[in-house]
Write a protein that holds these residues in place. Structure first.
Motif, PDB file in Angstrom:
ATOM      1  N   ASN A   8       0.603  -0.783  -0.465  1.00 54.04           N
ATOM      2  CA  ASN A   8       0.158   0.302   0.178  1.00 54.04           C
ATOM      3  C   ASN A   8       0.880   1.183  -0.021  1.00 54.04           C
ATOM      4  O   ASN A   8       1.642   1.597   0.988  1.00 54.04           O
ATOM      5  N   ILE A   9       0.789   2.530  -0.974  1.00 52.69           N
ATOM      6  CA  ILE A   9       1.727   3.522  -1.634  1.00 52.69           C
ATOM      7  C   ILE A   9       1.362   4.269  -0.176  1.00 52.69           C
ATOM      8  O   ILE A   9       1.826   5.045   0.201  1.00 52.69           O
ATOM      9  N   ALA A  28       5.250   8.521   3.941  1.00 50.35           N
ATOM     10  CA  ALA A  28       5.073   7.296   3.769  1.00 50.35           C
ATOM     11  C   ALA A  28       5.978   7.084   1.647  1.00 50.35           C
ATOM     12  O   ALA A  28       6.443   5.396   2.321  1.00 50.35           O
ATOM     13  N   TRP A  29       6.456   7.362   1.832  1.00 50.26           N
ATOM     14  CA  TRP A  29       7.024   7.176   0.346  1.00 50.26           C
ATOM     15  C   TRP A  29       8.495   6.789   0.569  1.00 50.26           C
ATOM     16  O   TRP A  29       8.941   5.604   0.520  1.00 50.26           O
ATOM     17  N   SER A  30       9.236   7.449   1.487  1.00 48.76           N
ATOM     18  CA  SER A  30      10.369   7.785   1.766  1.00 48.76           C
ATOM     19  C   SER A  30      10.940   6.267   2.796  1.00 48.76           C
ATOM     20  O   SER A  30      11.431   5.374   2.868  1.00 48.76           O
ATOM     21  N   LYS A  31       9.544   6.241   3.840  1.00 46.17           N
ATOM     22  CA  LYS A  31       9.610   5.621   4.718  1.00 46.17           C
ATOM     23  C   LYS A  31       8.789   3.965   4.367  1.00 46.17           C
ATOM     24  O   LYS A  31       9.135   2.600   5.001  1.00 46.17           O
ATOM     25  N   GLY A  49      -5.164   3.019  -8.809  1.00 47.01           N
ATOM     26  CA  GLY A  49      -5.826   4.526  -7.862  1.00 47.01           C
ATOM     27  C   GLY A  49      -4.850   5.484  -8.413  1.00 47.01           C
ATOM     28  O   GLY A  49      -3.951   5.179  -9.042  1.00 47.01           O
ATOM     29  N   LYS A  50      -5.599   6.202  -9.325  1.00 43.33           N
ATOM     30  CA  LYS A  50      -4.991   8.060  -9.458  1.00 43.33           C
ATOM     31  C   LYS A  50      -4.019   8.182  -8.676  1.00 43.33           C
ATOM     32  O   LYS A  50      -3.093   8.403  -8.733  1.00 43.33           O
ATOM     33  N   LYS A  51      -4.519   8.145  -7.106  1.00 41.01           N
ATOM     34  CA  LYS A  51      -3.609   8.899  -6.052  1.00 41.01           C
ATOM     35  C   LYS A  51      -2.000   7.875  -6.610  1.00 41.01           C
ATOM     36  O   LYS A  51      -1.800   8.722  -5.899  1.00 41.01           O
ATOM     37  N   ALA A  52      -2.341   6.858  -5.977  1.00 41.36           N
ATOM     38  CA  ALA A  52      -1.031   5.432  -5.963  1.00 41.36           C
ATOM     39  C   ALA A  52      -0.243   6.223  -7.471  1.00 41.36           C
ATOM     40  O   ALA A  52       1.136   6.128  -6.958  1.00 41.36           O
ATOM     41  N   TRP A  53      -1.097   5.932  -8.384  1.00 41.14           N
ATOM     42  CA  TRP A  53      -0.295   6.611  -9.832  1.00 41.14           C
ATOM     43  C   TRP A  53      -0.085   7.601 -10.087  1.00 41.14           C
ATOM     44  O   TRP A  53       1.140   8.098 -10.027  1.00 41.14           O
ATOM     45  N   ASP A  54      -0.373   9.049  -9.571  1.00 40.14           N
ATOM     46  CA  ASP A  54       0.296  10.168  -9.219  1.00 40.14           C
ATOM     47  C   ASP A  54       1.421  10.704  -8.506  1.00 40.14           C
ATOM     48  O   ASP A  54       2.859  10.473  -9.170  1.00 40.14           O
ATOM     49  N   ILE A  55       1.614   9.461  -6.863  1.00 42.13           N
ATOM     50  CA  ILE A  55       2.768   9.361  -6.332  1.00 42.13           C
ATOM     51  C   ILE A  55       3.578   8.532  -6.829  1.00 42.13           C
ATOM     52  O   ILE A  55       4.979   9.283  -7.528  1.00 42.13           O
ATOM     53  N   SER A  57       4.276   8.208 -10.097  1.00 37.75           N
ATOM     54  CA  SER A  57       4.677   8.755 -11.551  1.00 37.75           C
ATOM     55  C   SER A  57       5.610  10.167 -11.086  1.00 37.75           C
ATOM     56  O   SER A  57       6.104  10.459 -12.347  1.00 37.75           O
ATOM     57  N   ARG A  58       5.618  10.158  -9.939  1.00 36.72           N
ATOM     58  CA  ARG A  58       6.406  11.783  -9.397  1.00 36.72           C
ATOM     59  C   ARG A  58       7.371  11.111  -8.902  1.00 36.72           C
ATOM     60  O   ARG A  58       8.356  11.981  -8.809  1.00 36.72           O
ATOM     61  N   ARG A  59       8.293  10.221  -8.685  1.00 44.24           N
ATOM     62  CA  ARG A  59       9.464   9.601  -8.077  1.00 44.24           C
ATOM     63  C   ARG A  59       9.798   8.223  -9.149  1.00 44.24           C
ATOM     64  O   ARG A  59      10.014   8.308 -10.283  1.00 44.24           O
ATOM     65  N   GLN A  60      11.364   8.777  -8.279  1.00 47.82           N
ATOM     66  CA  GLN A  60      12.101   8.125  -9.706  1.00 47.82           C
ATOM     67  C   GLN A  60      12.311   6.027  -9.334  1.00 47.82           C
ATOM     68  O   GLN A  60      12.570   6.028  -7.464  1.00 47.82           O
ATOM     69  N   LEU A  61      11.666   5.615 -10.142  1.00 49.44           N
ATOM     70  CA  LEU A  61      11.572   4.146  -9.901  1.00 49.44           C
ATOM     71  C   LEU A  61      12.446   3.458 -10.373  1.00 49.44           C
ATOM     72  O   LEU A  61      13.109   4.483 -11.325  1.00 49.44           O
TER      73      LEU A  61
END
Length: 101
Positions: A8-9, A28-31, A49-55, A57-61
């Protein structure tokens, strides 16, 4: 053998379906999410879901990870047509070559 992991992102809910505050999403991302993604080295990340995708898509995967959006229906009471198409594509990718059309 393929292995699948679920995470769960955004390990929380927001009021009135609003985006999470920036500092909460960042924590939530860093920890939680980033260390797990780094450890798993996923080939494919499916954002539910779009909220998870938004987060995401802005991160370096990882460069080897394919990010896919799976839209949710209101109240998760149905699977939107766009997501049904995503499921069909994912199913086709999993079939051995002799079974693909």
């Amino acid at each position: 053998m393929d292995e699948i992991a679920f995470m769960n992102i955004l390990p929380f809910r927001t009021r009135m379906d609003k985006p999470a505050p920036a500092n909460v999403a960042r924590n939530a991302w860093s920890k939680v999410a980033e260390p797990q993604i780094a450890a798993l080295h996923p080939r494919r990340i499916i954002a539910l879901g779009k909220k998870a995708w938004d987060i995401l898509s802005r991160r370096q995967l990882p460069a080897s990870s394919d990010l896919i959006l799976f839209k949710r229906g209101i109240g998760d009471s149905y699977i939107p047509a766009e997501s049904q198409a995503v499921l069909r594509k994912l199913t086709e990718r999993r079939k051995p070559p002799q079974q693909q059309r």
